[in-house]
Structures are given as C-alpha cells and as structure tokens.
Design a protein around this motif. Structure first.
Motif, PDB file in Angstrom:
ATOM      1  N   UNK A 107       0.830  -1.213   0.000  1.00 58.46           N
ATOM      2  CA  UNK A 107       0.000   0.000   0.000  1.00 58.46           C
ATOM      3  C   UNK A 107       0.861   1.258   0.000  1.00 58.46           C
ATOM      4  N   UNK A 108       1.941   1.242   0.776  1.00 61.42           N
ATOM      5  CA  UNK A 108       2.834   2.399   0.821  1.00 61.42           C
ATOM      6  C   UNK A 108       3.509   2.628  -0.526  1.00 61.42           C
ATOM      7  N   UNK A 109       3.918   1.536  -1.179  1.00 57.77           N
ATOM      8  CA  UNK A 109       4.555   1.661  -2.492  1.00 57.77           C
ATOM      9  C   UNK A 109       3.585   2.280  -3.498  1.00 57.77           C
ATOM     10  N   UNK A 241      -3.753 -10.128  -5.920  1.00 52.15           N
ATOM     11  CA  UNK A 241      -4.373 -10.112  -7.248  1.00 52.15           C
ATOM     12  C   UNK A 241      -5.888 -10.205  -7.127  1.00 52.15           C
ATOM     13  N   UNK A 242      -6.367 -11.028  -6.200  1.00 50.92           N
ATOM     14  CA  UNK A 242      -7.807 -11.139  -5.984  1.00 50.92           C
ATOM     15  C   UNK A 242      -8.380  -9.833  -5.453  1.00 50.92           C
ATOM     16  N   UNK A 243      -7.608  -9.138  -4.621  1.00 50.81           N
ATOM     17  CA  UNK A 243      -8.060  -7.848  -4.094  1.00 50.81           C
ATOM     18  C   UNK A 243      -8.270  -6.850  -5.225  1.00 50.81           C
ATOM     19  N   UNK A 244      -7.328  -6.818  -6.171  1.00 54.61           N
ATOM     20  CA  UNK A 244      -7.475  -5.916  -7.317  1.00 54.61           C
ATOM     21  C   UNK A 244      -8.770  -6.208  -8.065  1.00 54.61           C
ATOM     22  N   UNK A 268      -5.985  -1.586  -0.010  1.00 53.67           N
ATOM     23  CA  UNK A 268      -5.032  -2.646   0.327  1.00 53.67           C
ATOM     24  C   UNK A 268      -4.600  -2.527   1.788  1.00 53.67           C
ATOM     25  N   UNK A 269      -4.372  -1.299   2.247  1.00 53.29           N
ATOM     26  CA  UNK A 269      -4.004  -1.105   3.652  1.00 53.29           C
ATOM     27  C   UNK A 269      -5.127  -1.581   4.570  1.00 53.29           C
ATOM     28  N   UNK A 270      -6.379  -1.242   4.233  1.00 50.50           N
ATOM     29  CA  UNK A 270      -7.505  -1.684   5.051  1.00 50.50           C
ATOM     30  C   UNK A 270      -7.620  -3.198   5.094  1.00 50.50           C
ATOM     31  N   UNK A 271      -7.464  -3.847   3.944  1.00 51.23           N
ATOM     32  CA  UNK A 271      -7.505  -5.308   3.868  1.00 51.23           C
ATOM     33  C   UNK A 271      -6.369  -5.913   4.690  1.00 51.23           C
TER      34      UNK A 271
END
Length: 429
Positions: A107-109, A241-244, A268-271
């Motif tokens: 997430x930071x990246x 990848x599934x998150x995307x 992504x950070x929340x997940x």
C-alpha cells in the motif's frame, strides 16, 4: 440519483430498514466465514469477531467510501493447516499477521508510485474477463452447496428441492416485489428456504439447543517464525491479485473508480490491517467477499452504513453463541440456492463491462487475452501456489504487455474512464 440505485454509498437508511438490509449481508457471508475456522481448527466465534472488527477497520481506513464486507479467506486454508501441523496454531496466526504487514508495505509503495501503471496493465478486455472469472470461479461452490454437483441429481432429492425453492423465492422477490421489500430479496429467499427446509425436516436444531446465550470468544495470540511466514508469503501474491479484482468489481457495480478515490493504497491497507488484526486475536486472514458484492448488485443498495451494521451484527454474534447457532443452522442448500444468483450476477457484471467498453473481439489480441484468462480462471488452473483468478490475472497481464497493439489507442481507456456513472453502472445489474 438514478431510480435504479436505491441507496448510494453515503446514504443512511432508517434503522428499521437498515436491520433487514444488513441481515442479508450477514447471512451471505456467514457460511464461508465460519467454514474456514471449522476446516482449520480455529475458533468460530473469533472468526466472526475478527470478521466484524476487520470490516469496520476497513471502512474506517477507506473513509467510509467503499461498501465492502471482509470475511475469512479460503486462500489461506492450506497454509494454516500446514503451519499448524508443523509448528502449532500460534505460528499460523503469526503468518497471517505477516501477510497483513506485507499488504501494508504494498500500500505504501502504491501511495508513492501511484496507480498509472495499473491503468496500463488492466485494459477493459482484461478487467471484464477477470470479473467474469470471479463470478464463475465461485460457481462450483454454489452448485455444490445446492446439491446439484452429485453424480446423479434428482428432483426428488430434498436438498435439491430446498435449493431450487430458495432460488425461486429470491428471484421472484427481486422481480415482482416493490418498495422496500424489493431491496431485501436475498433475505426473503433465505427465510423462505429456511421455513421450507423446516417443513421438510432438514434443519438440525441441536446446536441451537446446546449453545449458551452468552459466551466469550477463545482468543489465541500469535507466535512468529520465519519458516512459518515463508509458507504464507506466496499466497499473499495471489490474494493481492484477488483484491485488485474485487475492487474492480465493486467499482463497476457502484459506478465509482475506487482505485483513485479513496485510492487503491487505502483499500489494500484496510484489507491488510484487517488481516493482521485477525491474526493477533486468533482468527483466519480476511478478504473482501464476493457473496456480499453480489448482494450489492442485486439489491442496488450500496450504503456503507448497511455493511457497517452487518459487521456489528457479526461482532455481537461472537458473544452470543445461541444467535450464532441459529444462523449456522441454515441448511447448506438454502445458501446454495441464493449463491447461484449472487455469483451469477458478478459474472454478468463482467460481461456488461466487456459489452459497454466496446471490446472488438474480431481483433486477435482481445480474443486471445479474454480466452486465456477465462479458461485458466474458471478451469482452476494452478502453478505452484498461484492458481485460479490469481494465475489468470498474472497471465492476462503478461499477454497484455507482450501482444502488439493493432493501433496506438487500442490499449483501452484508463480505469477512471471505465467506471461508468452510478446511474449507468447499476442499471440492469
């Protein structure tokens, strides 16, 4: 607001309406969320607790802008069992915490680099195909729960009758009911199916009778080992990848570009933090749930308040075993009946993306990308730890980078242009 959208993301319905709307999401996520701890030996009440708390944390981190529900992730079943057998359950929980921290680093990246590279990697032909894969990839789960995956299926089979009755009740409710009742077809289908199953003697109430009214979840705290963490990390690439894909589906259904607002780095950070929180308390890693995405698409109720209340209900169930047992007593064929509709709606959203994006399948490039992604994803192909939707996404991205473009503009519009306005994205979903 379009007439086809009953509640937008920020809309807060009256409490008496919000309760049944939220119960739909609770029922939709319950079976899968409790199945993971049952299969891995973790505590069911803790899984419900971390699912509810993780969802609320996700909503807070994303600024209340994304109506996503988080439940137990099936992708980590094998690593949890493997690590627990080798080093003990505490080290499996530590692996889950580490995965969440990896999400935070990613997430930071993305926060620093931006999402422009994603817009180039994910043209409409790939996005639409992946959404179809998400829906149809889940299809075998619904069909099996409905009792329709046996070698010999008969209409005289009680499970089949219950599943079909539930499906019919949900379809009729979604089609013919008006007003508020039209917004809760999933709940109506589940209640109708449950009553029908009761009449057929197919409901096991022994757990309900034995369960206590009040109980505390058995919290377990993690331990850490680099060897255990190494087992989990390859799976993190798949779940990312599934998150995307899940965020793309939600963007499509709600009609907003969540990659840009509130930003993929925040989703992504929340997940990730929800997954780390689960590991810290003794629950399995979390992930966004396709079942609840299907509820959003069918009901056209996108309110994050509804999702938040469902998360509160899940948290409360962790401390009231009697209520949890009542929900757990819903027969699998009942949930199978509604999931047939839920997963199909997700796949249909992918088809709409392909159609409305004007994808020209007479172009060999588009045809090849879509064909390979669909076969690998729906067929469940696996290479090492990478399989299903994750493998399909990786291969699709590589094909998109390798295959030549027929003309400069054929790469497709960026994600922001793909997300249609809310009134368009939800019509006919």
């Amino acid at each position: 607001m379009s007439n086809n959208v009953r509640l937008r993301v920020g809309d807060r319905p009256p409490v008496l309406q919000m309760i049944p709307l939220s119960l739909q999401h609770l029922f939709a996520m319950f079976g899968a969320t409790v199945l993971v701890p049952i299969l891995t030996g973790l505590d069911v009440s803790v899984a419900l607790l971390t699912s509810g708390l993780g969802t609320l944390l996700f909503i807070a981190i994303t600024g209340g802008q994304i109506p996503a529900y988080l439940g137990s992730s099936f992708a980590f079943i094998a690593p949890i069992i493997t690590v627990a057998a080798a080093w003990g359950p505490a080290y499996a929980l530590g692996g889950g915490v580490a995965v969440g921290l990896v999400y935070a680093v990613v997430a930071l990246v993305i926060r620093w680099v931006g999402v422009g590279w994603l817009e180039r990697l994910l043209p409409p032909v790939l996005v639409g195909s992946l959404i179809v894969v998400i829906g149809l990839g889940l299809a075998p789960v619904g069909v099996e729960m409905a009792g329709l995956a046996k070698e010999q299926v008969s209409l005289m089979d009680t499970d089949v009758q219950i599943a079909l009755f539930t499906l019919l009740a949900a379809v009729l409710a979604a089609t013919f009911l008006r007003g508020f009742l039209a917004a809760i077809p999933i709940l109506i289908g589940i209640v109708a199916g449950y009553l029908f199953a009761l009449l057929r003697g197919a409901v096991d109430l022994s757990l309900v009778r034995e369960a206590a009214w009040i109980g505390l979840p058995q919290l377990t705290f993690p331990a850490f080992s680099w060897k255990a963490i190494a087992v989990f990390l390859p799976v993190a690439a798949v779940t990312l990848a599934e998150h995307l894909g899940d965020v793309l589906v939600l963007s499509r259904i709600v009609g907003k570009d969540f990659y840009k607002e509130p930003g993929l780095h925040r989703t992504i950070l929340g997940d990730g933090l929800a997954t780390s929180l689960a590991g810290l308390l003794g629950g399995p890693p979390n992930t966004t749930y396709g079942e609840n995405v299907g509820v959003l698409a069918i009901t056209k109720v996108h309110s994050v308040w509804v999702i938040a209340l469902a998360a509160v209900f899940a948290t409360v169930l962790a401390f009231v075993p009697k209520l949890g047992a009542i929900v757990q007593s819903v027969p699998a064929p009942v949930m199978g009946g509604v999931t047939i509709m839920l997963f199909g709606v997700i796949a249909s959203s992918g088809i709409r993306t392909l159609v409305e994006s004007g994808i020209d399948f007479s172009q060999t490039r588009n045809l090849l990308i879509s064909s390979v992604v669909l076969v690998l994803g729906i067929g469940g192909a696996t290479i090492g730890q990478l399989g299903g939707m994750g493998l399909a996404a990786v291969v699709g991205i590589l094909l998109n980078l390798i295959l030549p473009l027929p003309e400069p503009e054929a790469a497709g519009a960026p994600v922001a242009e793909r997300a249609a306005p809310a009134q368009e994205a939800t019509e006919g979903a």
